[in-house]
Design an enzyme around this catalytic site. Sequence first.
Site, PDB file in Angstrom:
ATOM      1  N   HIS A   1       0.827  -1.204   0.000  1.00 30.62           N
ATOM      2  CA  HIS A   1       0.000   0.000   0.000  1.00 30.62           C
ATOM      3  C   HIS A   1       0.864   1.258   0.000  1.00 30.62           C
ATOM      4  CE1 HIS A   1      -4.240  -1.541   0.917  1.00 30.62           C
ATOM      5  NE2 HIS A   1      -3.491  -2.598   0.671  1.00 30.62           N
TER       6      HIS A   1
ATOM      7  N   HIS B   1      -1.316 -13.108  -0.984  1.00 31.31           N
ATOM      8  CA  HIS B   1      -2.584 -13.519  -0.374  1.00 31.31           C
ATOM      9  C   HIS B   1      -2.514 -14.908   0.251  1.00 31.31           C
ATOM     10  CE1 HIS B   1      -5.305 -10.428  -2.639  1.00 31.31           C
ATOM     11  NE2 HIS B   1      -4.393  -9.871  -1.873  1.00 31.31           N
TER      12      HIS B   1
ATOM     13  N   ASP C   1      -3.698 -22.998   3.114  1.00 30.77           N
ATOM     14  CA  ASP C   1      -2.281 -23.145   3.448  1.00 30.77           C
ATOM     15  C   ASP C   1      -1.454 -23.004   2.176  1.00 30.77           C
ATOM     16  OD1 ASP C   1       0.103 -23.580   4.660  1.00 30.77           O
ATOM     17  OD2 ASP C   1      -0.270 -25.649   5.254  1.00 30.77           O
TER      18      ASP C   1
END
Length: 357
Positions: free
Chosen positions: A75, A203, A223
Amino acid sequence: MAFARLSAIVAIALAASQSANAAATARPVTCSTGHVTANAACCALFPVVDLLQDQLFDGAECGEEAHSALRLSFHDAIGFSIHGKLILKILGGGADGSILQFSDIETAFHANGGIDDITDGQHPVFAQTNLTAGDFVHLAAAVGTANCPGAPRLQFMFGRPPPKAAAPDLTIPEPTDSVTKILARFADAGFSPKEAVALLASHTIAAADVVDTTIPGTPFDSDSQVFLEVLLKGRLFPGNGSQPGEVLSPLAGEMRLQSDFVISQDSRTACFWQEMINNQQFMMSQFKAAMAKLQVLGQDTRKLIDCSDVVPVPKPFTQAIKFPASFSKKDVQIACHDLPFPNIATVAGPAPTIPPV
């Protein structure tokens, strides 16, 4: 006193990193701590790494702070435009730590929802180091990521000058955006569609806090399987029904972002997305390369020192990717028809419920 000494050492190292000959090749040295590094200026960072592990990452855990530190670096850095170089030359931008130094401004941006928790957590640690905000944010991301098994050892370049101003708003892709809008934003920051997909490997250790505020800490996969599980047929919403930026998830306790799903299905990105499935080394190498580019956006790399050897070496992830119990290839929403889908076994038992992060 210990923190005072640490701050003094880091201040000296920072001055060295910004000198005119910062990019010159240096001889490997053994630091007073016993660590070996390619550049003496990097010696001061080993105590900072210890400080991060102790005070931010709960003793080197791959927990919420590690996930959030990686998100914060993205970000921070993505607030950059290759088409706005004149403005950026005046104001700065990119991987400069403005999201930490000007957190009161940038955490109010809609796309930065939930980011205030990690900036609040980093501020007191940052204050002990005398690093610039950019160096701190991106070192923390590299160290936190290294705590997660199967992650690559990220590059860390040392010597970013202090940020000049807050990043502009509306430069961070959101889960409600179309693929075209997302890829255009990445292109404006200098990234190809493949590099955009590679960055989404983050992610595998990420979670959603504000898409559905009733279930903070909801992970995006079980996982290190985000590239497989995003393709599985959706069955449910994990929390309070459908929310903007969310689509049906295959597993209880797991959230599927709308943006991840549409990117996995788009002809411009579907085959590269599929290539990341059950290909750990490929995924790691692609993510590492994309992160190396991201974490120096807007910086003059000729004035930075490569201190990647201060970053801990992550533990390996040796498990094979498998379909979650009760799923198989028939549940895959295949969007790439140019490549064969990998052969993947299925975990035995009933469909799992994924615990929150």
